[in-house]
Design a protein around this motif. Sequence first.
Motif, PDB file in Angstrom:
ATOM      1  N   SER A 137      14.512  -1.295   8.481  1.00  0.00           N
ATOM      2  CA  SER A 137      15.197  -2.250   7.623  1.00  0.00           C
ATOM      3  C   SER A 137      14.396  -2.445   6.340  1.00  0.00           C
ATOM      4  O   SER A 137      13.199  -2.710   6.385  1.00  0.00           O
ATOM      5  N   PRO A 138      15.021  -2.316   5.168  1.00  0.00           N
ATOM      6  CA  PRO A 138      14.271  -2.477   3.914  1.00  0.00           C
ATOM      7  C   PRO A 138      13.821  -3.903   3.671  1.00  0.00           C
ATOM      8  O   PRO A 138      13.027  -4.153   2.774  1.00  0.00           O
ATOM      9  N   ALA A 139      14.309  -4.862   4.450  1.00  0.00           N
ATOM     10  CA  ALA A 139      13.958  -6.264   4.211  1.00  0.00           C
ATOM     11  C   ALA A 139      12.477  -6.526   4.421  1.00  0.00           C
ATOM     12  O   ALA A 139      11.907  -7.419   3.802  1.00  0.00           O
ATOM     13  N   ASN A 140      11.834  -5.772   5.287  1.00  0.00           N
ATOM     14  CA  ASN A 140      10.428  -6.037   5.568  1.00  0.00           C
ATOM     15  C   ASN A 140       9.578  -4.770   5.543  1.00  0.00           C
ATOM     16  O   ASN A 140       8.466  -4.766   6.042  1.00  0.00           O
ATOM     17  N   ASN A 141      10.101  -3.702   4.988  1.00  0.00           N
ATOM     18  CA  ASN A 141       9.318  -2.474   4.885  1.00  0.00           C
ATOM     19  C   ASN A 141       8.400  -2.521   3.669  1.00  0.00           C
ATOM     20  O   ASN A 141       8.779  -3.010   2.603  1.00  0.00           O
ATOM     21  N   ALA A 142       7.199  -2.006   3.853  1.00  0.00           N
ATOM     22  CA  ALA A 142       6.264  -1.911   2.728  1.00  0.00           C
ATOM     23  C   ALA A 142       6.572  -0.662   1.903  1.00  0.00           C
ATOM     24  O   ALA A 142       7.031   0.356   2.434  1.00  0.00           O
ATOM     25  N   ASN A 143       6.327  -0.746   0.609  1.00  0.00           N
ATOM     26  CA  ASN A 143       6.520   0.382  -0.301  1.00  0.00           C
ATOM     27  C   ASN A 143       5.168   0.956  -0.703  1.00  0.00           C
ATOM     28  O   ASN A 143       4.147   0.256  -0.646  1.00  0.00           O
ATOM     29  N   PRO A 144       5.130   2.216  -1.130  1.00  0.00           N
ATOM     30  CA  PRO A 144       3.843   2.803  -1.537  1.00  0.00           C
ATOM     31  C   PRO A 144       3.140   2.004  -2.624  1.00  0.00           C
ATOM     32  O   PRO A 144       1.906   1.957  -2.659  1.00  0.00           O
ATOM     33  N   GLU A 145       3.923   1.355  -3.541  1.00  0.00           N
ATOM     34  CA  GLU A 145       3.302   0.598  -4.628  1.00  0.00           C
ATOM     35  C   GLU A 145       2.512  -0.606  -4.126  1.00  0.00           C
ATOM     36  O   GLU A 145       1.687  -1.167  -4.864  1.00  0.00           O
ATOM     37  N   GLN A 146       2.750  -1.033  -2.889  1.00  0.00           N
ATOM     38  CA  GLN A 146       2.065  -2.211  -2.358  1.00  0.00           C
ATOM     39  C   GLN A 146       0.734  -1.857  -1.691  1.00  0.00           C
ATOM     40  O   GLN A 146       0.028  -2.748  -1.223  1.00  0.00           O
ATOM     41  N   PHE A 147       0.401  -0.566  -1.637  1.00  0.00           N
ATOM     42  CA  PHE A 147      -0.881  -0.115  -1.094  1.00  0.00           C
ATOM     43  C   PHE A 147      -1.863   0.145  -2.236  1.00  0.00           C
ATOM     44  O   PHE A 147      -1.479   0.675  -3.288  1.00  0.00           O
ATOM     45  N   ASP A 148      -3.118  -0.192  -2.017  1.00  0.00           N
ATOM     46  CA  ASP A 148      -4.152   0.201  -2.971  1.00  0.00           C
ATOM     47  C   ASP A 148      -4.422   1.701  -2.894  1.00  0.00           C
ATOM     48  O   ASP A 148      -4.765   2.332  -3.900  1.00  0.00           O
ATOM     49  N   GLN A 149      -4.272   2.267  -1.698  1.00  0.00           N
ATOM     50  CA  GLN A 149      -4.511   3.697  -1.492  1.00  0.00           C
ATOM     51  C   GLN A 149      -3.294   4.314  -0.793  1.00  0.00           C
ATOM     52  O   GLN A 149      -3.347   4.653   0.393  1.00  0.00           O
ATOM     53  N   PRO A 150      -2.180   4.458  -1.486  1.00  0.00           N
ATOM     54  CA  PRO A 150      -0.965   4.961  -0.830  1.00  0.00           C
ATOM     55  C   PRO A 150      -1.119   6.375  -0.286  1.00  0.00           C
ATOM     56  O   PRO A 150      -0.442   6.749   0.680  1.00  0.00           O
TER      57      PRO A 150
END
Length: 347
Positions: A233-246
Amino acid sequence: MQALIRPMLFAALGLHALVLFVPFPKEPQKPPENKESPVKITQLPTTKSPAQNKTLKAAIAKPNKPTLPKINRATPNPVIQKSPVQPKAAEAPSPAKSQTLSKATDNMATSFADFPQYQPSTPDCFEKGLGENCRIATANLAAIATFYQSAPKAKGFTVTPAEESAVTKIFSVTSKSGETRYLSLFSDEPTTVILLSSEKITDLASLKGSVNPPADYVELLANVLPEGDRSDSPANNANPEQFDQPQMFYNIVNEAELQQGTIPDLRPGIDTSPKLAIGQAPAVFYSATLEPELKGIFQEVVKQGQYGGGDLYRLKKGGTTIYLNLIPVKGQEGTIVVTWLKDPTQS
């Protein structure tokens, strides 16, 4: 009138004179009092012997009461009033626990509940949490293949050969309702591995390497995270931009595609999309929310170190080991929850 008053006056005077001169008797004189001191008389107590008391009591006989004949009266049966039976309220079924479905195997559907199992055999092969779907038998591959070519047909299943080699036999099995599963038989001397799965598994090595997070762990994430089950579900999935080291979690193709919003594939070993827990830093989220529950699910909960900028925990239950990675959210307070099916530091 005056003639009457004078005689009456003389009569009254004579009557008074008569009363005055009549003699009265003298009062009798009291005898002289005895001036001697009185004598005090004390009565001595009289005691009776116990024998006399008993004799006296025996002499006074109590009158005998007439004995009435005993009458047996029938005892009436007590009337028991039954309280009206209150109908029991139907118990609400408890919500079913979320089940973990492996990418290689899933729980048998209702139409496969009566699928025959070769005996003797042991369920939950390699302690991967696959239950009845994966069994180990001591018989050889040929004998077990012969059993499954006939026994399922007797219960209405259609069995069709799909692949075959010297150490592997794979069958397509269709139930009466039209559902299809794959029955894979692997020779693993001195035993044979029996696998019923929704996807075709062609080699034993991939089966031995498969790991399923325990259902209790999946349920825990579903409870503490909004829509935190294994759905994407996209409602609570993390995106690569939210990682410091994607790059530690995604197969980054190039920076341009990443800036265009293209979501790259996850690195092998990650179980479903990373999830977001906004509002709490990883250390607080772990100690306040996850740690007490994890220690109730797993026999071992060990902080192994760090990976990708966040803490990495090794979780072990029976023969299953998974890894929990808690990453700080880039640019805001929050935690990214990543579940690894293998040690990411060893890849």
